[in-house]
Design an enzyme around this catalytic site. Structure first.
Site, PDB file in Angstrom:
ATOM      1  N   GLY A 105       0.843  -1.187   0.000  1.00  9.97           N
ATOM      2  CA  GLY A 105       0.000   0.000   0.000  1.00  9.97           C
ATOM      3  C   GLY A 105       0.878   1.237   0.000  1.00  9.97           C
ATOM      4  O   GLY A 105       2.018   1.214  -0.462  1.00  9.97           O
ATOM      5  N   ARG A 127      -2.608  -7.965  -2.210  1.00  9.74           N
ATOM      6  CA  ARG A 127      -3.883  -8.471  -2.731  1.00  9.74           C
ATOM      7  C   ARG A 127      -4.037  -8.114  -4.193  1.00  9.74           C
ATOM      8  O   ARG A 127      -4.485  -8.921  -5.005  1.00  9.74           O
ATOM      9  CB  ARG A 127      -5.050  -7.877  -1.934  1.00  9.74           C
ATOM     10  CG  ARG A 127      -5.256  -8.465  -0.562  1.00  9.74           C
ATOM     11  CD  ARG A 127      -6.392  -7.769   0.146  1.00  9.74           C
ATOM     12  NE  ARG A 127      -6.169  -6.325   0.262  1.00  9.74           N
ATOM     13  CZ  ARG A 127      -7.053  -5.458   0.736  1.00  9.74           C
ATOM     14  NH1 ARG A 127      -8.245  -5.889   1.128  1.00  9.74           N
ATOM     15  NH2 ARG A 127      -6.760  -4.183   0.825  1.00  9.74           N
ATOM     16  N   THR A 187       6.010  -3.472  10.958  1.00 12.74           N
ATOM     17  CA  THR A 187       5.571  -2.105  11.270  1.00 12.74           C
ATOM     18  C   THR A 187       4.056  -1.984  11.163  1.00 12.74           C
ATOM     19  O   THR A 187       3.526  -0.883  11.104  1.00 12.74           O
ATOM     20  CB  THR A 187       6.227  -1.085  10.317  1.00 12.74           C
ATOM     21  OG1 THR A 187       5.855  -1.394   8.959  1.00 12.74           O
ATOM     22  CG2 THR A 187       7.745  -1.090  10.437  1.00 12.74           C
ATOM     23  N   SER A 188       3.357  -3.116  11.120  1.00  9.99           N
ATOM     24  CA  SER A 188       1.901  -3.075  10.903  1.00  9.99           C
ATOM     25  C   SER A 188       1.135  -3.253  12.213  1.00  9.99           C
ATOM     26  O   SER A 188       0.828  -2.270  12.898  1.00  9.99           O
ATOM     27  CB  SER A 188       1.492  -4.124   9.864  1.00  9.99           C
ATOM     28  OG  SER A 188       1.990  -5.408  10.211  1.00  9.99           O
ATOM     29  N   ARG A 189       0.846  -4.483  12.593  1.00  7.41           N
ATOM     30  CA  ARG A 189       0.181  -4.797  13.850  1.00  7.41           C
ATOM     31  C   ARG A 189       0.790  -6.064  14.426  1.00  7.41           C
ATOM     32  O   ARG A 189       1.151  -6.990  13.688  1.00  7.41           O
ATOM     33  CB  ARG A 189      -1.336  -4.993  13.650  1.00  7.41           C
ATOM     34  CG  ARG A 189      -2.116  -3.720  13.408  1.00  7.41           C
ATOM     35  CD  ARG A 189      -2.193  -2.856  14.658  1.00  7.41           C
ATOM     36  NE  ARG A 189      -3.036  -1.705  14.510  1.00  7.41           N
ATOM     37  CZ  ARG A 189      -2.625  -0.495  14.124  1.00  7.41           C
ATOM     38  NH1 ARG A 189      -1.344  -0.310  13.819  1.00  7.41           N
ATOM     39  NH2 ARG A 189      -3.476   0.511  14.035  1.00  7.41           N
ATOM     40  N   GLU A 218       0.694  -4.473  23.773  1.00  5.77           N
ATOM     41  CA  GLU A 218       1.647  -3.365  23.851  1.00  5.77           C
ATOM     42  C   GLU A 218       1.419  -2.590  25.137  1.00  5.77           C
ATOM     43  O   GLU A 218       0.306  -2.115  25.347  1.00  5.77           O
ATOM     44  CB  GLU A 218       1.485  -2.423  22.646  1.00  5.77           C
ATOM     45  CG  GLU A 218       1.881  -3.057  21.336  1.00  5.77           C
ATOM     46  CD  GLU A 218       1.650  -2.163  20.135  1.00  5.77           C
ATOM     47  OE1 GLU A 218       2.090  -2.532  19.031  1.00  5.77           O
ATOM     48  OE2 GLU A 218       1.012  -1.097  20.288  1.00  5.77           O
ATOM     49  N   HIS A 237       5.990   1.191  19.158  1.00  6.93           N
ATOM     50  CA  HIS A 237       4.941   1.586  18.209  1.00  6.93           C
ATOM     51  C   HIS A 237       5.080   3.072  17.859  1.00  6.93           C
ATOM     52  O   HIS A 237       4.173   3.881  18.106  1.00  6.93           O
ATOM     53  CB  HIS A 237       3.553   1.293  18.785  1.00  6.93           C
ATOM     54  CG  HIS A 237       2.497   1.156  17.724  1.00  6.93           C
ATOM     55  ND1 HIS A 237       1.405   0.353  17.879  1.00  6.93           N
ATOM     56  CD2 HIS A 237       2.369   1.721  16.502  1.00  6.93           C
ATOM     57  CE1 HIS A 237       0.636   0.424  16.797  1.00  6.93           C
ATOM     58  NE2 HIS A 237       1.219   1.262  15.942  1.00  6.93           N
ATOM     59  N   ILE A 238       6.219   3.414  17.253  1.00  5.31           N
ATOM     60  CA  ILE A 238       6.540   4.816  16.979  1.00  5.31           C
ATOM     61  C   ILE A 238       6.590   5.133  15.483  1.00  5.31           C
ATOM     62  O   ILE A 238       7.243   6.087  15.064  1.00  5.31           O
ATOM     63  CB  ILE A 238       7.878   5.207  17.639  1.00  5.31           C
ATOM     64  CG1 ILE A 238       9.002   4.248  17.208  1.00  5.31           C
ATOM     65  CG2 ILE A 238       7.735   5.234  19.152  1.00  5.31           C
ATOM     66  CD1 ILE A 238      10.387   4.668  17.687  1.00  5.31           C
ATOM     67  N   GLY A 239       5.893   4.334  14.681  1.00  6.03           N
ATOM     68  CA  GLY A 239       5.931   4.549  13.232  1.00  6.03           C
ATOM     69  C   GLY A 239       5.603   5.964  12.814  1.00  6.03           C
ATOM     70  O   GLY A 239       6.241   6.534  11.921  1.00  6.03           O
TER      71      GLY A 239
END
Length: 271
Positions: A105, A127, A187-189, A218, A237-239
């Site tokens: 994406g 996808r 870096t997603s979930r 988390e 979780h600092i993206g």
């Protein structure tokens, strides 16, 4: 909503009969029951585009930090017990290596743009296949089957939304398909990866290392085995965590709320 707070459930919706919109920070919407919200006539927005640049930067940072063992290197450099730097302390090359991106994406594509500058061979699984012009611009090769990507990649970067289809997308089988010299970057979930299987794979050297900006839960419990492994880097979780981006996220949310209250088309509406 910020950091998934407050929790939007039926009790809250019943207590807010005039609620028109829920503006959620970030990209992921796995914390929202869209059908429930829709049944109450409540619209939803998020902030998908403003976070993409910073998150892509962090993906590259995790790749570089893990491959060059920056955390371990820092610990050696500052340790009071260090008398000399070991000559046989080596990392792995990023330039010229093969990067497999799972989820092409906005964020995944920006990672590919950065990886191109490192002269990496770029594979991707998505996808929907990107058009030829987009592929050519970054030199990306489409893998219809995720297995092909996993088997060939030196680094596997996960950049997918959490859905029922991507829940524990990377498990024991997928980890065993990866090279024993490969690194997994997420870096997603956290729930995109089977963490128990990941711990086992790292302990048994099925893969070389992991670099994670996300985990489940988390933060992890302080006695979690992932926190004890030297071949793991974990960030909190600092993206999207830069001052500029966090301000833009809040501005996006405000714009969506104002539009929702005015009955206008909502920017970044989640349908």
């Amino acid at each position: 909503m910020w950091y998934h707070r407050p929790v939007i459930n039926e009790e809250l919706l019943q207590s807010l009969p005039n609620l028109k919109i829920v503006a959620s920070s970030g990209v992921g919407i796995d914390h929202l029951d869209l059908k429930l919200l829709s049944s109450y006539g409540v619209k939803v927005s998020n902030t998908p585009f403003v976070v993409s640049t910073d998150t892509a930067d962090l993906g590259m940072a995790l790749m570089l930090a893990s491959s060059r063992r920056l955390v371990e290197g820092y610990q050696i450099a500052v340790s009071p017990d260090t008398e000399y730097f070991p000559a046989d302390w080596l990392g792995a090359e990023v330039s010229g290596a093969t990067l497999g991106i799972v989820g092409m994406g906005t964020i995944g594509y920006k990672v590919a743009e950065r990886a191109k500058a490192f002269e990496m061979k770029i594979l991707y699984h998505n996808r929907n296949r990107r058009n030829k012009e987009e592929e050519s611009a970054v030199g990306a090769i489409y893998c219809k089957k995720i297995d092909d990507l996993l088997q060939q990649s030196d680094f596997v970067l996960l950049s997918v939304n959490l859905t029922p289809q991507t829940h524990k997308l990377i498990g024991k089988r997928e980890l065993e398909l990866m090279k024993p010299t490969a690194t997994l970057i997420n870096t997603s979930r956290g729930l995109v990866v089977d963490q128990d299987a990941l711990v086992e794979a790292l302990q048994n050297k099925v893969i070389k290392a992991a670099a994670l900006d996300v985990t489940y839960p988390e933060p992890l419990p302080r006695d979690h085995p992932l926190l004890k492994l030297k071949n793991v880097i974990i960030t909190p979780h600092i993206g999207s965590a830069t001052k500029k981006t966090r301000r833009l996220m809040m501005e996006n949310m405000t714009e969506s709320i104002q539009a929702g209250l005015a009955g206008l088309p909502i920017p970044n509406e989640v349908l």
